[in-house]
Motif scaffolding. Structure first.
Motif, short mmCIF file in Angstrom:
data_model
loop_
_atom_site.label_atom_id
_atom_site.label_comp_id
_atom_site.label_asym_id
_atom_site.label_seq_id
_atom_site.Cartn_x
_atom_site.Cartn_y
_atom_site.Cartn_z
N THR A 64 20.04 -58.84 -59.82
CA THR A 64 21.01 -58.67 -58.74
C THR A 64 20.57 -57.57 -57.77
O THR A 64 20.57 -57.76 -56.54
CB THR A 64 22.39 -58.32 -59.33
OG1 THR A 64 22.82 -59.41 -60.16
CG2 THR A 64 23.41 -58.06 -58.25
N LEU A 65 20.16 -56.44 -58.29
CA LEU A 65 19.81 -55.30 -57.43
C LEU A 65 18.51 -55.56 -56.68
O LEU A 65 18.39 -55.21 -55.50
CB LEU A 65 19.70 -54.01 -58.27
CG LEU A 65 20.96 -53.61 -59.04
CD1 LEU A 65 20.80 -52.23 -59.64
CD2 LEU A 65 22.20 -53.68 -58.16
N ARG A 66 17.54 -56.16 -57.34
CA ARG A 66 16.28 -56.45 -56.65
C ARG A 66 16.50 -57.41 -55.48
O ARG A 66 16.01 -57.18 -54.37
CB ARG A 66 15.28 -57.08 -57.64
CG ARG A 66 13.92 -57.38 -57.01
CD ARG A 66 13.08 -58.27 -57.89
NE ARG A 66 13.68 -59.59 -58.03
CZ ARG A 66 14.12 -60.10 -59.18
NH1 ARG A 66 14.02 -59.43 -60.31
NH2 ARG A 66 14.66 -61.31 -59.22
N GLU A 67 17.27 -58.46 -55.71
CA GLU A 67 17.45 -59.47 -54.67
C GLU A 67 18.24 -58.93 -53.49
O GLU A 67 17.99 -59.31 -52.35
CB GLU A 67 18.12 -60.71 -55.24
CG GLU A 67 17.29 -61.45 -56.28
CD GLU A 67 16.05 -62.10 -55.71
OE1 GLU A 67 16.07 -62.56 -54.55
OE2 GLU A 67 15.02 -62.14 -56.43
N GLN A 68 19.21 -58.02 -53.75
CA GLN A 68 20.00 -57.51 -52.62
C GLN A 68 19.43 -56.22 -52.05
O GLN A 68 19.86 -55.77 -50.99
CB GLN A 68 21.47 -57.33 -53.00
CG GLN A 68 21.75 -56.15 -53.92
CD GLN A 68 23.26 -55.88 -54.06
OE1 GLN A 68 24.09 -56.70 -53.70
NE2 GLN A 68 23.60 -54.71 -54.56
N GLY A 69 18.48 -55.60 -52.76
CA GLY A 69 17.84 -54.40 -52.22
C GLY A 69 18.75 -53.20 -52.11
O GLY A 69 18.59 -52.35 -51.24
#
Ligand SMILES: [Zn+2]
Length: 213
Positions: A64-69
């Motif tokens: 989740t965090l990687r994809e939304q940055g």
């Protein structure tokens, strides 16, 4: 991002009040919308999501965090699964920030962080374990308990990358609302923690509402 909902509570098909130290376990199908309401403010709702078809697929903070940055969750966030598939989207949020790094309280962590005498205090992990034991029909097991989202909890990341549990930024009547993008199981522990400020040292109820669309 602060975004208010257009949904009316009296049109929800279910409304459940969850006292502090209790749990909510239910199914939300694709297209349905779930709201968690912080009734009295400054509460933490420790939440796990699973694919309803296969509990081995579950909410993944790293995907989740990687994809939304971005390390915080708010309106517009897509919650992704351990197979990097979209599970839910946060469609409304009047709190503005939700933690996905701090994890949940447990008897073990209370003992290590605070005092041996805290061992018997209620904890989120105990509430999750009770939920899956009392509801075998959902097919969840101990191995399914993983990392979680702390809705309404304030865990700011410092400039040096440090994490601290801070006094909450939520307030009475704040809510977060999520639309399911796949059929999911929702398991919430309404946190009973008394040793750090995640609940303002006064755990209070939350309400869970579900709309059909
Ligand atoms: Zn907790």
């Amino acid at each position: 991002m602060l975004t208010e909902s257009v949904r009316r509570p009296d049109e929800a098909h279910s409304r459940t009040t969850v006292p502090a130290g209790d749990y909510y376990l239910g199914r939300v199908n694709a297209g349905q919308t779930l709201r968690i309401l912080d009734i009295e403010g400054n509460q933490a709702a420790d939440t796990l999501f699973f694919s309803a078809d296969d509990s081995a697929e579950r909410y993944s903070a790293t995907d989740t965090l990687r994809e939304q940055g971005n390390v915080y969750l708010s309106a517009g966030s897509i919650l992704r699964s351990s197979r990097n598939r979209p599970m839910l989207e946060i469609v409304a949020d009047t709190c503005g920030r939700h933690d996905t790094l701090g994890g949940a309280c447990a008897s073990e962590s209370n003992t290590v962080r605070y005092d041996l005498e805290k061992r018997c205090m209620h904890s989120c992990r105990d509430s999750w374990m009770l939920a899956i034991a009392e509801h075998p029909e959902f097919g969840l097991h101990k191995r399914d308990i993983g990392h979680n989202i702390n809705f309404f909890m304030n865990v700011p990341v410092t400039a040096a990358g440090g994490l601290t549990f801070e006094d909450g930024i939520s307030a009475p009547g704040k809510y977060v609302e999520l639309t399911a993008l796949m059929d999911v199981l929702v398991l919430i522990s309404n946190c009973p923690q008394l040793n750090n400020p995640c609940n303002g040292f006064n755990p209070t109820p939350v309400e869970v509402l579900v709309w059909d669309h």
